[in-house]
Scaffold this active site. Sequence first.
Site, PDB file in Angstrom:
ATOM      1  N   ASN A  54     -20.563   4.896  -4.648  1.00 26.67           N
ATOM      2  CA  ASN A  54     -21.866   4.305  -4.330  1.00 26.67           C
ATOM      3  C   ASN A  54     -22.637   3.955  -5.589  1.00 26.67           C
ATOM      4  OD1 ASN A  54     -21.334   4.691  -1.620  1.00 26.67           O
ATOM      5  ND2 ASN A  54     -22.702   6.448  -1.386  1.00 26.67           N
ATOM      6  N   ARG A 379     -16.678  -8.317   7.267  1.00 25.85           N
ATOM      7  CA  ARG A 379     -15.704  -7.473   6.564  1.00 25.85           C
ATOM      8  C   ARG A 379     -14.615  -7.082   7.559  1.00 25.85           C
ATOM      9  NH1 ARG A 379     -18.453  -6.136   1.823  1.00 25.85           N
ATOM     10  NH2 ARG A 379     -20.692  -5.751   2.049  1.00 25.85           N
ATOM     11  N   ARG A 409     -20.417  -9.271  -0.180  1.00 26.20           N
ATOM     12  CA  ARG A 409     -20.253  -8.695  -1.515  1.00 26.20           C
ATOM     13  C   ARG A 409     -19.094  -7.705  -1.591  1.00 26.20           C
ATOM     14  NH1 ARG A 409     -25.393  -7.023  -2.885  1.00 26.20           N
ATOM     15  NH2 ARG A 409     -25.807  -8.898  -4.094  1.00 26.20           N
ATOM     16  N   HIS A 439     -24.317 -12.309   8.769  1.00 22.03           N
ATOM     17  CA  HIS A 439     -24.050 -10.877   8.911  1.00 22.03           C
ATOM     18  C   HIS A 439     -23.962 -10.472  10.381  1.00 22.03           C
ATOM     19  CE1 HIS A 439     -25.276  -6.491   8.443  1.00 22.03           C
ATOM     20  NE2 HIS A 439     -24.295  -6.595   7.577  1.00 22.03           N
ATOM     21  N   ARG A 568     -30.922   6.230   7.721  1.00 25.94           N
ATOM     22  CA  ARG A 568     -29.944   6.917   6.868  1.00 25.94           C
ATOM     23  C   ARG A 568     -30.250   6.728   5.393  1.00 25.94           C
ATOM     24  NH1 ARG A 568     -25.807   4.403   4.489  1.00 25.94           N
ATOM     25  NH2 ARG A 568     -25.675   2.766   6.055  1.00 25.94           N
ATOM     26  N   HIS A 596     -24.424   3.883  11.103  1.00 28.30           N
ATOM     27  CA  HIS A 596     -24.471   2.444  10.835  1.00 28.30           C
ATOM     28  C   HIS A 596     -25.096   1.632  11.963  1.00 28.30           C
ATOM     29  CE1 HIS A 596     -22.559  -1.553   9.732  1.00 28.30           C
ATOM     30  NE2 HIS A 596     -22.980  -1.126   8.555  1.00 28.30           N
TER      31      HIS A 596
END
EC number: 2.7.4.1
Length: 721
Positions: A54, A379, A409, A439, A568, A596
């Site tokens: 991260n 993704r 990204r 997205h 989160r 998520h």
Amino acid sequence: MQTQLGENDISLPQYYNNRELSWLDFNYRVLQEAYDKNNPLLEKLNFISIFSSNLDEFFMVRVAGLKDQVKMGYDKPENKAQMTPQEQVDAIQEKAKKYVDTQYERYNELMIELKDYEIVMCEPHELSEPLLSKLERDFKLTILPTLTPLGIDAYHPFPKLNNKSLNIFVDIDTEDAINSAIVQIPSLIPRFLTYNEGAKQYVVMVEDVITYFINYLFTGYEVLNTFTFRITRNADLTIHEDGAEDLLIEIERFLKERKSGSAVRLEVDGRTENPDDLDWLIETLEVDKQDVYFLNGPLDLTFIFGLVDHLSHKLNYLTYEKYSPQIPRSLGNNNLYELALKRDIFFHHPYESFEPIVDFIREAADDPNTIAIKQTLYRVSKDSPIIKSLKEAAEKGKQVTVLVELKARFDEENNVHWARMLEDAGCHVIYGMTHLKTHSKIALVVKRIGGELTSFVHLGTGNYNDKTAKLYTDMGIITTNEQIAEDAINFFNYLSGYSVKPEYNKLIVAPFDIRDVFIDRIDKEISSHLQHGNGKIMMKMNSLTDKAIIEKLFEASQAGVKIQLIIRGICCLKPGIPGISENIEVVSIVGRLLEHSRIYYFHNNGDERIYLSSADVMTRNMIKRVEILFPVEDKEIGKRLVDFMDLQLSDNQKGRYQDEHGHYHYVENNLSPLNSQVYLMQEAIKYGQELKKRSAQPSGMPVVSKRRANWMNRIRRSLKK
């Protein structure tokens, strides 16, 4: 408590957390998992590794962007905590170094714990003579041929060192002078070597091996000094979309450029003894001294992922108990497409399997009645079964349209590969929208049923990625609602052509409407509360940064509306401030699974409004991305979502509450321990077992469910024990 609206200035910086510092605090909550006594040893090590991974991305993107602003002389404060770019960089370095020191302290403690299981991290000189001989042989055969010492002098300029590469700085006495060289460690060789002796297994880092045998690279010279270092480079470079004839080619150019961006961080072995070499390296890389991190252990602790994978075969009892995602409760043993014609189907991953979503596309590809498939991909996994099905559908003559977001990204290269492959198979591929990232998570399947066209729509909060769907908590719905189907068709037409912004029936789409809808719903909740006194807002998201919505939440708090936020990661809002946010509570849940899903709930005097979304409440999601916010109108699904948020707000094991100063604290109460993620796994397993029992019942026999008790009532009873 209710406060007169407008009594306090809600824009003052002391009411906000800085975005970057809030992210660092989130990453520290990840690191805290390495201290949790309830986590198995190897999982604690994994959290050490996640912290490093991260932080790498944070420096490559966020810190790099701030340092670019500083170089350009830009000194305008950001709009919430009112910190200038330089102030942010300074504060980041101070906090990050403190957290990294804690990380390495914990890493070394866990390495000592590993010794209890006969796993020993060591340096070459600590090995026995027989093992050292094996190590030398392996070095000569498998490592030495891959190494290239790069001299540094008038004829050999400082080499281009790749982002995140591991390197060894070497001083050599050549008799005429003391020269320097750099040995870059190839990323494709193993990061560590293991050797067994008796009951013990010894683990040696490859950089220590190379350093120990460094004389093989400089025969005839005396090696005076060595130290290991690692560079993190700016990966936040600009993709030039305007005027690009082919975005694929532009992305490929961008990927090459990103490997050699300017250095933003220099990590150095804490045992480094030659300050002159280090000063020279700092000057050559053009980094500031505050960008240098001295580390008390191996550089780049992401190697732990591989170490844990290696050790887990022998020490599987030191990992989490294996969990297999279960059959979705909303689906049961029904046929997905047949059931979707009757009602909406809800999915909660990874408690419930992602396989039905994979099957949704696979079955559409196989069905001769399928006319068209349209899907957005942000993704996907390296060997994506969804990509495979989309290709097969196109090859069978079905109309397949896929938006592959090339600007996702660190997934750009992967997505370029998939875009080309899908095009070769005959799919219509859209690369994205100019200056926007798509997205949203949506898939549309159009079938001919009974002579008519019927549209099936999947909307979700997470990626169409079968691998991360086992680790990330996400939600989705499959529906045949005609208005949503019409919206989905219009949405894809907007993505694939030059049509103006569509008018939607039910879908709410950024960058046009999501922020406005949130503000409108909060305003309505304020009005409802002032009239009825029962205003309530619950939101679950990854991050909250959008100032306009934060200010509106402050207004709602001042009006007395109860606001519960499950966030989160980044939270720029400070809760619990008298007169500003005393009616707001913020909880962050960090645990085994990555939270998520995005859920937005408004009580609306009992006429509840509930939404799921691909979007967080971040400025970028509101204005720089194509996102979808969609309503949940099925009462049973809506109740599950409300119960779920109540459950998470009751989590006293992984929940951390933010105080009015922006600090996070574990929940402390005398109630029975409740880990919301573990609870949901257990509930999913119980349902799966019950479903098997039902399936085993002889046909025609009545089945009596033992699960009639209200879900939240059971939770409340357990908490009172």
